[in-house]
Design an enzyme around this catalytic site. Structure first.
Site, PDB file in Angstrom:
ATOM      1  N   GLY A  17       0.939  -1.208  -0.038  1.00  0.00           N
ATOM      2  CA  GLY A  17       0.046   0.066   0.056  1.00  0.00           C
ATOM      3  C   GLY A  17       0.892   1.282  -0.124  1.00  0.00           C
ATOM      4  O   GLY A  17       2.228   1.205  -0.220  1.00  0.00           O
ATOM      5  N   PHE A  18       0.186   2.358   0.211  1.00  0.00           N
ATOM      6  CA  PHE A  18       0.891   3.747   0.203  1.00  0.00           C
ATOM      7  C   PHE A  18       1.790   3.819   1.250  1.00  0.00           C
ATOM      8  O   PHE A  18       3.127   3.773   0.918  1.00  0.00           O
ATOM      9  CB  PHE A  18      -0.208   4.781  -0.034  1.00  0.00           C
ATOM     10  CG  PHE A  18       0.324   6.100   0.415  1.00  0.00           C
ATOM     11  CD1 PHE A  18       1.388   6.569  -0.502  1.00  0.00           C
ATOM     12  CD2 PHE A  18      -0.467   6.951   1.312  1.00  0.00           C
ATOM     13  CE1 PHE A  18       1.623   7.902   0.104  1.00  0.00           C
ATOM     14  CE2 PHE A  18       0.123   8.113   1.793  1.00  0.00           C
ATOM     15  CZ  PHE A  18       1.032   8.577   1.035  1.00  0.00           C
ATOM     16  N   THR A  42      -6.224  -2.823  -2.772  1.00  0.00           N
ATOM     17  CA  THR A  42      -5.833  -1.574  -2.936  1.00  0.00           C
ATOM     18  C   THR A  42      -4.554  -1.169  -2.976  1.00  0.00           C
ATOM     19  O   THR A  42      -4.217  -0.192  -3.526  1.00  0.00           O
ATOM     20  CB  THR A  42      -6.894  -0.627  -1.641  1.00  0.00           C
ATOM     21  OG1 THR A  42      -6.380  -0.790  -0.648  1.00  0.00           O
ATOM     22  CG2 THR A  42      -8.042  -0.788  -1.868  1.00  0.00           C
ATOM     23  N   GLY A  43      -3.921  -2.096  -2.576  1.00  0.00           N
ATOM     24  CA  GLY A  43      -2.405  -1.901  -2.596  1.00  0.00           C
ATOM     25  C   GLY A  43      -1.883  -2.096  -4.154  1.00  0.00           C
ATOM     26  O   GLY A  43      -2.747  -2.765  -4.826  1.00  0.00           O
ATOM     27  N   ASP A  63      -4.402 -12.650   2.059  1.00  0.00           N
ATOM     28  CA  ASP A  63      -5.365 -11.794   2.874  1.00  0.00           C
ATOM     29  C   ASP A  63      -5.169 -12.111   4.223  1.00  0.00           C
ATOM     30  O   ASP A  63      -5.402 -13.397   4.715  1.00  0.00           O
ATOM     31  CB  ASP A  63      -6.731 -12.154   2.227  1.00  0.00           C
ATOM     32  CG  ASP A  63      -7.976 -11.250   2.715  1.00  0.00           C
ATOM     33  OD1 ASP A  63      -7.410 -10.619   3.864  1.00  0.00           O
ATOM     34  OD2 ASP A  63      -9.079 -11.368   2.270  1.00  0.00           O
ATOM     35  N   ASN A 114      -6.281 -11.638  13.518  1.00  0.00           N
ATOM     36  CA  ASN A 114      -5.338 -12.986  12.890  1.00  0.00           C
ATOM     37  C   ASN A 114      -3.806 -12.736  13.429  1.00  0.00           C
ATOM     38  O   ASN A 114      -2.971 -13.260  13.641  1.00  0.00           O
ATOM     39  CB  ASN A 114      -5.513 -13.273  11.711  1.00  0.00           C
ATOM     40  CG  ASN A 114      -6.803 -14.113  11.395  1.00  0.00           C
ATOM     41  OD1 ASN A 114      -7.296 -14.977  12.374  1.00  0.00           O
ATOM     42  ND2 ASN A 114      -7.378 -14.066  10.312  1.00  0.00           N
ATOM     43  N   TYR A 160     -15.246   2.066   8.195  1.00  0.00           N
ATOM     44  CA  TYR A 160     -13.771   2.388   8.534  1.00  0.00           C
ATOM     45  C   TYR A 160     -13.593   2.788   9.798  1.00  0.00           C
ATOM     46  O   TYR A 160     -12.530   2.125  10.621  1.00  0.00           O
ATOM     47  CB  TYR A 160     -13.180   3.340   7.489  1.00  0.00           C
ATOM     48  CG  TYR A 160     -11.714   3.547   7.528  1.00  0.00           C
ATOM     49  CD1 TYR A 160     -11.021   2.606   6.967  1.00  0.00           C
ATOM     50  CD2 TYR A 160     -11.217   4.963   8.148  1.00  0.00           C
ATOM     51  CE1 TYR A 160      -9.487   2.794   7.136  1.00  0.00           C
ATOM     52  CE2 TYR A 160      -9.689   5.063   8.023  1.00  0.00           C
ATOM     53  CZ  TYR A 160      -8.806   4.145   7.513  1.00  0.00           C
ATOM     54  OH  TYR A 160      -7.495   4.450   7.585  1.00  0.00           O
TER      55      TYR A 160
END
Ligand code: UDP
Length: 321
Positions: A17-18, A42-43, A63, A114, A160
């Site tokens: 990711g960012f 999204t990465g 994931d 996890n 979120y």
């Protein structure tokens, strides 16, 4: 200071990711080995392509919500080598999490759980990337870590905000109940190279709109405020917190606050375009103000942002060109 073992391995979830990918760069520079795990939802693998030849870097596509996370990581690294597990996995821009509401709730709950279990199993420190969104539409300004926030639990953004609040609750309860060695950062609006051009965030939108000669989109009347932190500053604060013994949440963000109209003016000036704007409706539950109180980071981590807005936008644009 309880520093991590030099040369040990750090797992970065959301490493493509960012912020995650900039964090991988920094940890490698600091001499750690890095395992990035990312489902690439999204990465983007282009964010870490330059690391593929690095000896200390491994990418695992996966994931963290799935049961098989620790098995995946066990195939990539010996348990005793892992000194820290950092959770940066989540959609993070509003359009991205609104498109993936259930995935966002899952990654902030099951995904975090996890990774905490994995960290406990391997005896590693756990680091949680939380967010200024835990403060919601804040009634206290600027936001101090002791403020509990003002979040609409059934609003669109709650997928979120509440997921990150739940992550913080999970971390805190594991700290209390089983002595999890953990750190929590609350990240405020961050920008810089490698933001996906279509991520929908305000800085990305306005920079790309300026580059192609379109009007800059302002949602609402543009009087709402945000405080923008350049990614190298953000990552430096994160690494300082990781290496510290501060186990309660710490705000890391640039306290210089701008209205969205002021942001548009700065971006137009840096890109040397004449300012033209298009007003669009304000998304629901959009926070009216946001500014970190960074006293805790200053005092406990000796951290202070170095890059101010115009300079950071300039660096971002250079990297795009
Ligand atoms: N915004 C805007 N124009 C855009 C995108 C966003 O005016 O093209 C506004 C948005 O409504 C919010 C602020 O800019 O008030 C910051 O939005 P962003 O999505 O970057 O992050 P947020 O802080 O809301 O998570």
């Amino acid at each position: 200071m309880t520093m991590l073992r030099p040369g040990s391995t750090i797992v970065v979830a959301g490493g493509a990711g960012f912020i995650g990918s900039h964090l991988c760069d920094r940890l490698l520079q600091d001499g750690y080995r890095v395992i990035a795990i990312d489902d690439l939802s999204t990465g983007n693998s282009s964010n870490i392509a330059h690391l593929s030849a690095e000896d200390g870097f491994t990418f695992v596509e996966g994931d963290i919500v799935s049961d098989g996370t620790s098995a995946l990581l066990d195939r990539a690294v010996d348990r005793e080598d892992v000194s820290a597990v950092m959770n940066f996995a989540s959609p993070a821009s509003p359009p991205a999490y609104l498109e993936r509401p259930l995935e966002t709730l899952a990654v902030g709950s099951t995904g975090t759980w996890n990774l905490i279990n994995y960290a406990l199993t391997v005896g590693a420190r756990f680091f949680m990337a939380s967010t200024s969104e835990v403060y919601g539409d804040p009634l206290e300004h600027p936001q101090v870590e002791t403020y509990w926030g003002n979040v609409n639990p059934i609003g669109e953004r709650s997928v979120y905000d509440e997921a990150k609040r739940f992550s913080e609750a999970l971390v805190s309860s594991h700290q209390r109940s089983v002595g999890l060695d953990a750190r929590i950062v609350r990240i405020f609006n961050t920008y810089g190279p490698r933001m996906q051009p279509d991520d929908g965030r305000v800085v990305t939108n306005m920079v790309h709109q300026s580059l192609v000669g379109k009007p800059l989109t302002i949602y609402g009347d543009g009087s709402q405020t945000r405080s923008f932190c350049y990614v190298s500053d953000e990552v430096d604060g994160i690494v300082r917190l990781l290496q510290s013994d501060v186990t309660s949440p710490v705000n890391i963000g640039n306290p210089n606050e701008f209205t969205i109209r002021e942001l548009a003016t700065v971006i137009a000036e840096v890109l040397e375009v004449e300012l033209s704007v298009e007003y669009l409706p304000l998304p629901s539950d959009d926070p009216k103000v946001r500014q970190p109180d960074i006293s805790r980071a200053r005092e406990l981590l000796g951290w202070e942002p170095q890059v101010q807005l115009a300079d950071g936008i300039r660096r971002m644009v250079e990297s795009l060109r």
